[in-house]
Design an enzyme around this catalytic site. Structure first.
Site, PDB file in Angstrom:
ATOM      1  N   HIS A   1      68.402  43.880 153.974  1.00  0.00           N
ATOM      2  CA  HIS A   1      69.388  42.931 154.489  1.00  0.00           C
ATOM      3  C   HIS A   1      68.799  42.032 155.579  1.00  0.00           C
ATOM      4  O   HIS A   1      69.319  40.946 155.831  1.00  0.00           O
ATOM      5  CB  HIS A   1      70.663  43.649 154.971  1.00  0.00           C
ATOM      6  CG  HIS A   1      70.574  44.360 156.279  1.00  0.00           C
ATOM      7  ND1 HIS A   1      70.382  45.723 156.379  1.00  0.00           N
ATOM      8  CD2 HIS A   1      70.677  43.918 157.546  1.00  0.00           C
ATOM      9  CE1 HIS A   1      70.388  46.084 157.649  1.00  0.00           C
ATOM     10  NE2 HIS A   1      70.551  44.999 158.377  1.00  0.00           N
TER      11      HIS A   1
ATOM     12  N   ASP B   1      67.548  50.285 151.486  1.00  0.00           N
ATOM     13  CA  ASP B   1      67.630  49.040 152.249  1.00  0.00           C
ATOM     14  C   ASP B   1      66.278  48.692 152.881  1.00  0.00           C
ATOM     15  O   ASP B   1      66.074  48.868 154.086  1.00  0.00           O
ATOM     16  CB  ASP B   1      68.713  49.177 153.320  1.00  0.00           C
ATOM     17  CG  ASP B   1      69.106  47.845 153.940  1.00  0.00           C
ATOM     18  OD1 ASP B   1      68.415  46.845 153.697  1.00  0.00           O
ATOM     19  OD2 ASP B   1      70.115  47.816 154.681  1.00  0.00           O
TER      20      ASP B   1
ATOM     21  N   SER C   1      68.329  47.057 163.109  1.00  0.00           N
ATOM     22  CA  SER C   1      68.108  47.012 161.667  1.00  0.00           C
ATOM     23  C   SER C   1      66.637  46.736 161.396  1.00  0.00           C
ATOM     24  O   SER C   1      66.064  45.779 161.923  1.00  0.00           O
ATOM     25  CB  SER C   1      68.961  45.918 161.022  1.00  0.00           C
ATOM     26  OG  SER C   1      70.319  46.253 161.067  1.00  0.00           O
TER      27      SER C   1
END
Length: 725
Positions: free
Chosen positions: A84, A220, A646
């Site tokens: 992402h 991810d 992230s």
């Protein structure tokens, strides 16, 4: 005095953060955290994490694009981050003919790696405290504007005097509500190329349904490579650039994780507010979060409906939808988490005891005054969020705002400046319209207009904006029909023709185009009736918030304080373990590929599974990456993380890469304002799943071969912090 010291001591013992809480500056670990970290199981030293004289863990960690974290995992500058985080770059390279979002992408060699204009990574070279110099000549008698002006002059002088190489930069940021200042010397590399990404059916598996949720089964991750000039220094993109030779890269552990293993997460957390008073937290979870959730809920329903019906719209809106949904669901979890853990009551209990400590000191009554200011500001904060969400999610209004800014800038500089401002505006708009659909935006606007004019009082909207609302029968559909059938903002071509006129004509036409007229009315009303009173209170709040932070650090001298996140390099640490979110529910700490297959829904937007992955699962062909006949996918631990983390590496006790941080559990998203170790967990992709997808699924064994694979649990003295070749 003895009574005061006894009370303070008992209060500190009550408040001492559990070991898993905190986002710590890496250069202070030796004095603040090393002993505790080793007691929890860490096998390396604080100097192995941060060292100025030799390669250390911090030299493998980068700020990825200024919005995520990445880590260097090979001697050739290979970089790992989240799917992402790389999503925007992947989307820009995607088309109906080459749909890398749906099909994935894997460069077979470095020549096939794809450049990404505007994408950069930043390394931290060193960190220094500069508080004394930053606050030189700053007294308590100065008002907030004069204080900031004095600080800014000091910071400019510090930055100018800092010794650094010509290709390095200096960043200075405030910490602890501007009670302290730290300087960061940085190196930024602007040639970052896409190397590999799994399809979204792996990298975004579960999409919105599973977002912020545990158990999770998402691969991810994505891979990039950092390129440098032939001297290994930062350089703009050039075909002649070569892969970066880093000071350090992360070895990758194949031994996996077990319950109660020590873990660290190293990265650039974005923003937290752990030291807010009661009224500020109350405003967030009972006013601001509900407003933002309401607006995004309506927008997402529209966008999701279009994306499920049209492949082209799905490509256009995938990144925007993901960004919108991410914060929307986080705010929902934040509200729930604070309620579930009694966060507001805990804040009241803290403040009652703090008030007892403050009696007889210069800080007596400080907290009451600060809470009163937040209480006064609260309704304006809610109206402010409604406005920001309206302009953010209705793209036509966003674009109109951009044009208004360009016109105002030209007006300040003079009419002759219009040509330059127009060129910059059109250059910004052209790529945005590539991912714009007039029908989608019209339906979003219809829904949000109805909410905005219902929830925000007319006396906080203003005459011109409310007048247009009345002209269109106080109806979102009627208003949107007028804007989207007549405005020049419907397409890039019409907008280009609209602005390719003399400055005076464009400035006048802004009042006749329905979209820009509507935006001007709403914008002017917001500026005068909401933003102005909100901003008038902020300097007083800033001053008292700073004093409140100072008071806590002075009155609670034995308590370790960590600074709120502000997108600077931090390390957190915790243990791998599950949690109990509510009655009769107990979550394990790890998920496997079995769970992916349990969620599998053929053809589903969120839960489809590629045929090759299903075949590998059926054959149990997990290579060296499986464990006990299972293929690990994700795991959780009690590391304190937030947005910006992230893509951060999850490190084991030896500093080896064991996972990739990408999310938090829904119940624990309130950790930005109310950390609670009982339910706050970060979610990570198991590095073995990353390797499995690269090798067995994608056939990118050449990338796995580039890594340094280690078995720390099988070695008595793992050699992990050698300088990169």
């Amino acid at each position: 005095m003895r009574k005061f010291l006894l009370l303070a001591g008992l209060f500190v013992a009550h408040l001492t953060a559990r070991a898993t809480e905190g986002m710590w500056l890496p250069h202070l670990l030796t004095s603040l955290n090393e002993k505790e970290m080793k007691g929890m199981g860490m096998k390396i030293s604080a100097r192995d994490i941060y060292d100025l004289n030799k390669g250390s863990l911090k030299d493998a960690i980068v700020s990825f694009g200024g919005f995520c974290t990445g880590e260097i995992i090979s001697s050739q500058g290979l970089l790992l981050t989240n799917h992402h985080c790389g999503y925007g770059s992947i989307q820009k390279h995607s088309s109906l003919e080459h749909n890398y979002l749906d099909n994935g992408f894997w460069a077979r060699n470095q020549k096939e790696e794809l450049p990404n204009a505007g994408l950069y990574v930043t390394f931290i070279v060193r960190i220094e405290e500069v508080t004394a110099k930053a606050l030189e000549g700053v007294s308590s008698q100065l008002d907030e504007r004069a204080r900031q002006s004095a600080v800014d002059k000091n910071l400019a002088r510090i930055k100018n005097d800092t010794k650094r190489e010509s290709y390095q930069d200096v960043l200075i940021k405030p910490f602890f509500e501007a009670n302290k200042y730290y300087l960061f010397v940085t190196e930024t590399y602007n040639d970052v190329r896409l190397v590999g990404t799994p399809p979204s059916s792996i990298g975004k598996f579960g999409a919105d349904t599973d977002n912020w949720v545990w158990p999770r089964h998402t691969g991810d991750f994505s891979l990039f490579r950092v390129y440098a000039g032939k001297d290994n220094r930062p350089a703009d993109y050039s075909p002649d650039n070569v892969p970066l030779k880093p000071k350090h890269f992360l070895p990758v552990s194949l031994d996996g994780i077990a319950e109660n293993d020590f873990t660290m997460v190293f990265g650039f957390p974005g923003r937290t507010n752990e030291y807010l008073p009661y009224e500020a937290m109350k405003s967030i979870v009972q006013g601001q979060d509900p407003a933002k959730v309401q607006m995004r809920d309506a927008a997402l329903k529209v966008i999701d409906g279009f994306m499920r019906q049209d492949e082209q719209i799905k490509i256009q809106y995938s990144a925007k939808q993901a960004s919108t949904a991410n914060a929307w669901k986080k705010w929902i979890g934040e509200m729930q988490g604070v309620r579930q853990t009694g966060g507001l009551q805990r804040k009241l209990d803290f403040e009652k005891k703090f008030g007892q400590l403050a009696q007889g000191t210069a800080y007596n009554g400080l907290l009451d005054s600060l809470n009163a200011l937040y209480r006064e500001q609260a309704p304006y904060a809610v109206y402010r969020d409604y406005y920001n969400e309206l302009v953010r999610n209705v793209e036509m209004m966003n674009y109109a705002n951009e044009l208004l800014d360009a016109v105002q800038e030209a007006k300040k500089k003079g009419p002759d400046a219009w040509a330059g401002e127009r060129e910059k505006f059109l250059a910004k708009m052209k790529p945005l319209y590539k991912n714009y659909n007039n029908d989608v935006d019209k339906e979003v606007a219809t829904a949000l207009f109805d909410i905005y004019f219902k929830e925000v009082p007319s006396n906080k909207i203003g005459g011109e904006g409310y007048q247009i609302w009345m002209e269109t029968n106080k109806d979102g559909r009627t208003t949107a029909n007028k804007l989207y059938s007549q405005s020049a903002f419907r397409s890039y071509e019409q907008l280009e023709a609209f602005v390719n006129r003399p400055f005076n004509e464009v400035a006048a036409a802004l009042w006749t185009d329905p979209a820009s007229r509507f935006t001007i009315g709403i914008r002017n009303g917001f500026a005068e009736l909401v933003s102005k009173p909100y901003d008038a209170l902020q300097p007083q709040i800033n001053r008292l918030q700073r004093q409140y932070m100072q008071a806590q650090m002075e009155l609670l001298k034995d308590k370790r304080f960590y600074p709120d996140a502000n997108s600077t390099l931090r390390i957190t640490y915790g243990k791998v373990n599950g949690y109990k979110p509510r009655d009769a529910v107990q979550y394990d700490f790890i998920t496997t590929l079995d769970g992916v297959m349990e969620k599998y829904k053929p053809g589903d937007y969120e839960f489809d599974v590629p045929e090759k992955l299903r075949d590998l699962y059926a054959k149990k062909d997990f290579g060296p990456y499986g464990a006990n006949g299972k293929m690990p996918v994700c795991f959780i631990a009690s590391n304190h993380t937030t947005g910006g983390n992230s893509g951060s590496p999850a490190l084991d006790a030896y500093g080896n890469l064991v996972g990739l941080n990408f999310d938090r559990t829904w119940e624990g998203t309130m950790s930005d304002i109310n950390y609670d170790a009982s339910i706050c967990r970060n979610i990570m992709v198991d590095i073995r799943y990353v390797l499995f997808i690269m090798d067995k699924f994608a056939g990118a064994k050449h990338l796995v071969d580039e890594l340094k694979l280690v078995h720390p649990k099988k070695q008595a003295k793992p050699a992990v912090l050698k300088k990169a070749a």
